[in-house]
Design a protein around this motif. Structure first.
Motif, PDB file in Angstrom:
ATOM      1  N   UNK A  62       0.798  -1.226   0.000  1.00 23.69           N
ATOM      2  CA  UNK A  62       0.000   0.000   0.000  1.00 23.69           C
ATOM      3  C   UNK A  62       0.836   1.285   0.000  1.00 23.69           C
ATOM      4  N   UNK A  63       1.969   1.287   0.685  1.00 23.44           N
ATOM      5  CA  UNK A  63       2.820   2.473   0.723  1.00 23.44           C
ATOM      6  C   UNK A  63       3.363   2.777  -0.681  1.00 23.44           C
ATOM      7  N   UNK A  64       3.847   1.754  -1.349  1.00 19.00           N
ATOM      8  CA  UNK A  64       4.343   1.916  -2.726  1.00 19.00           C
ATOM      9  C   UNK A  64       3.208   2.367  -3.638  1.00 19.00           C
ATOM     10  N   UNK A  65       2.029   1.806  -3.463  1.00 19.58           N
ATOM     11  CA  UNK A  65       0.880   2.199  -4.287  1.00 19.58           C
ATOM     12  C   UNK A  65       0.585   3.691  -4.148  1.00 19.58           C
ATOM     13  N   UNK A  66       0.578   4.193  -2.908  1.00 26.83           N
ATOM     14  CA  UNK A  66       0.308   5.619  -2.694  1.00 26.83           C
ATOM     15  C   UNK A  66       1.364   6.492  -3.376  1.00 26.83           C
ATOM     16  N   UNK A  67       2.631   6.096  -3.251  1.00 25.50           N
ATOM     17  CA  UNK A  67       3.710   6.844  -3.899  1.00 25.50           C
ATOM     18  C   UNK A  67       3.540   6.849  -5.413  1.00 25.50           C
ATOM     19  N   UNK A  68       3.193   5.695  -5.975  1.00 24.96           N
ATOM     20  CA  UNK A  68       3.050   5.583  -7.425  1.00 24.96           C
ATOM     21  C   UNK A  68       1.852   6.375  -7.936  1.00 24.96           C
ATOM     22  N   UNK A  69       0.755   6.355  -7.195  1.00 26.23           N
ATOM     23  CA  UNK A  69      -0.420   7.129  -7.607  1.00 26.23           C
ATOM     24  C   UNK A  69      -0.047   8.604  -7.688  1.00 26.23           C
ATOM     25  N   UNK A  70       0.609   9.094  -6.655  1.00 27.37           N
ATOM     26  CA  UNK A  70       1.009  10.500  -6.631  1.00 27.37           C
ATOM     27  C   UNK A  70       1.964  10.810  -7.793  1.00 27.37           C
ATOM     28  N   UNK A  71       2.946   9.963  -7.992  1.00 29.23           N
ATOM     29  CA  UNK A  71       3.938  10.172  -9.053  1.00 29.23           C
ATOM     30  C   UNK A  71       3.298  10.123 -10.437  1.00 29.23           C
ATOM     31  N   UNK A  72       2.483   9.102 -10.673  1.00 32.17           N
ATOM     32  CA  UNK A  72       1.910   8.921 -12.012  1.00 32.17           C
ATOM     33  C   UNK A  72       0.830   9.943 -12.339  1.00 32.17           C
ATOM     34  N   UNK A  73       0.045  10.350 -11.356  1.00 38.33           N
ATOM     35  CA  UNK A  73      -0.951  11.385 -11.656  1.00 38.33           C
ATOM     36  C   UNK A  73      -0.257  12.716 -11.936  1.00 38.33           C
ATOM     37  N   UNK A  74       0.876  12.959 -11.288  1.00 39.54           N
ATOM     38  CA  UNK A  74       1.660  14.155 -11.592  1.00 39.54           C
ATOM     39  C   UNK A  74       2.219  14.113 -13.005  1.00 39.54           C
ATOM     40  N   UNK A  75       2.747  12.965 -13.394  1.00 37.32           N
ATOM     41  CA  UNK A  75       3.259  12.794 -14.766  1.00 37.32           C
ATOM     42  C   UNK A  75       2.129  12.982 -15.767  1.00 37.32           C
ATOM     43  N   UNK A  76       0.981  12.375 -15.474  1.00 31.51           N
ATOM     44  CA  UNK A  76      -0.173  12.476 -16.382  1.00 31.51           C
ATOM     45  C   UNK A  76      -0.591  13.930 -16.557  1.00 31.51           C
ATOM     46  N   UNK A  77      -0.686  14.655 -15.452  1.00 31.53           N
ATOM     47  CA  UNK A  77      -1.067  16.068 -15.537  1.00 31.53           C
ATOM     48  C   UNK A  77      -0.086  16.856 -16.392  1.00 31.53           C
ATOM     49  N   UNK A  78       1.204  16.639 -16.157  1.00 34.01           N
ATOM     50  CA  UNK A  78       2.234  17.354 -16.907  1.00 34.01           C
ATOM     51  C   UNK A  78       2.190  17.002 -18.391  1.00 34.01           C
ATOM     52  N   UNK A  79       1.757  15.786 -18.703  1.00 38.14           N
ATOM     53  CA  UNK A  79       1.707  15.331 -20.097  1.00 38.14           C
ATOM     54  C   UNK A  79       0.391  15.688 -20.789  1.00 38.14           C
ATOM     55  N   UNK A  80      -0.543  16.286 -20.047  1.00 34.47           N
ATOM     56  CA  UNK A  80      -1.827  16.646 -20.638  1.00 34.47           C
ATOM     57  C   UNK A  80      -2.816  15.493 -20.667  1.00 34.47           C
ATOM     58  N   UNK A  81      -2.588  14.492 -19.828  1.00 34.93           N
ATOM     59  CA  UNK A  81      -3.475  13.331 -19.740  1.00 34.93           C
ATOM     60  C   UNK A  81      -4.298  13.460 -18.466  1.00 34.93           C
ATOM     61  N   UNK A  82      -5.547  13.081 -18.529  1.00 36.41           N
ATOM     62  CA  UNK A  82      -6.427  13.144 -17.367  1.00 36.41           C
ATOM     63  C   UNK A  82      -5.852  12.287 -16.234  1.00 36.41           C
ATOM     64  N   UNK A  83      -5.513  12.891 -15.087  1.00 32.30           N
ATOM     65  CA  UNK A  83      -4.949  12.123 -13.975  1.00 32.30           C
ATOM     66  C   UNK A  83      -5.883  11.016 -13.475  1.00 32.30           C
ATOM     67  N   UNK A  84      -7.194  11.231 -13.560  1.00 28.41           N
ATOM     68  CA  UNK A  84      -8.133  10.188 -13.144  1.00 28.41           C
ATOM     69  C   UNK A  84      -8.026   8.972 -14.057  1.00 28.41           C
ATOM     70  N   UNK A  85      -7.856   9.217 -15.351  1.00 28.35           N
ATOM     71  CA  UNK A  85      -7.660   8.110 -16.286  1.00 28.35           C
ATOM     72  C   UNK A  85      -6.360   7.387 -15.964  1.00 28.35           C
ATOM     73  N   UNK A  86      -5.297   8.149 -15.717  1.00 32.63           N
ATOM     74  CA  UNK A  86      -3.994   7.550 -15.404  1.00 32.63           C
ATOM     75  C   UNK A  86      -4.101   6.679 -14.158  1.00 32.63           C
ATOM     76  N   UNK A  87      -4.813   7.169 -13.156  1.00 34.72           N
ATOM     77  CA  UNK A  87      -4.966   6.396 -11.921  1.00 34.72           C
ATOM     78  C   UNK A  87      -5.795   5.134 -12.162  1.00 34.72           C
ATOM     79  N   UNK A  88      -6.852   5.239 -12.950  1.00 29.64           N
ATOM     80  CA  UNK A  88      -7.673   4.063 -13.261  1.00 29.64           C
ATOM     81  C   UNK A  88      -6.872   3.027 -14.053  1.00 29.64           C
ATOM     82  N   UNK A  89      -6.063   3.504 -14.997  1.00 30.72           N
ATOM     83  CA  UNK A  89      -5.228   2.603 -15.796  1.00 30.72           C
ATOM     84  C   UNK A  89      -4.198   1.918 -14.901  1.00 30.72           C
ATOM     85  N   UNK A  90      -3.575   2.691 -14.015  1.00 32.78           N
ATOM     86  CA  UNK A  90      -2.604   2.129 -13.075  1.00 32.78           C
ATOM     87  C   UNK A  90      -3.265   1.092 -12.173  1.00 32.78           C
ATOM     88  N   UNK A  91      -4.463   1.406 -11.711  1.00 27.31           N
ATOM     89  CA  UNK A  91      -5.197   0.472 -10.847  1.00 27.31           C
ATOM     90  C   UNK A  91      -5.475  -0.839 -11.568  1.00 27.31           C
TER      91      UNK A  91
END
Length: 122
Positions: A62-91
């Protein structure tokens, strides 16, 4: 599915513009690359699952999951991708990884605890 540019359009159908065919070919290439990337990713996560099983660690972290969600949603936002989509895809991917890790842990227990060697060429 792409339309073969050599093949005439069905009767009554509109001809597909060449630019759409070109874009579809590029999309198909990206889809193929994504499948190859996911296959590579799952090779590495399989090895993580084997090492977790050997070390008696739980399939999920769970700790790694929280870190990855934060990291990947940040990357998604910076790339112009919906962070909610990125989180759902990661999930979706993580759910599959955990399923694999649970299976590996069961195999590991049944085999008496040996750790398989990673075959990077398979």
């Amino acid at each position: 599915m792409t339309t073969n540019p050599e093949q005439p359009a069905p009767s009554g159908a509109h001809e597909i513009p060449p630019e759409i065919l070109t874009l579809r070919a590029s999309i198909d290439n990206i889809d193929a690359a994504l499948m190859h990337l996911l296959a590579e990713r799952f090779k590495f996560t399989r090895r993580v699952g084997e090492l977790k099983a050997a070390g008696g660690l739980p399939p999920a972290d769970p700790s790694r999951d929280r870190q990855q969600i934060e990291r990947l949603t940040g990357i998604a936002s910076a790339a112009g991708l919906d962070p909610d989509f990125a989180e759902a895809f990661r999930e979706f991917i993580v759910h599959e990884v955990i399923r694999h890790h649970e299976h590996i842990a069961a195999e590991h227990a049944a085999a008496g605890g040996s750790v398989p060697v990673l075959d990077t060429y398979s």
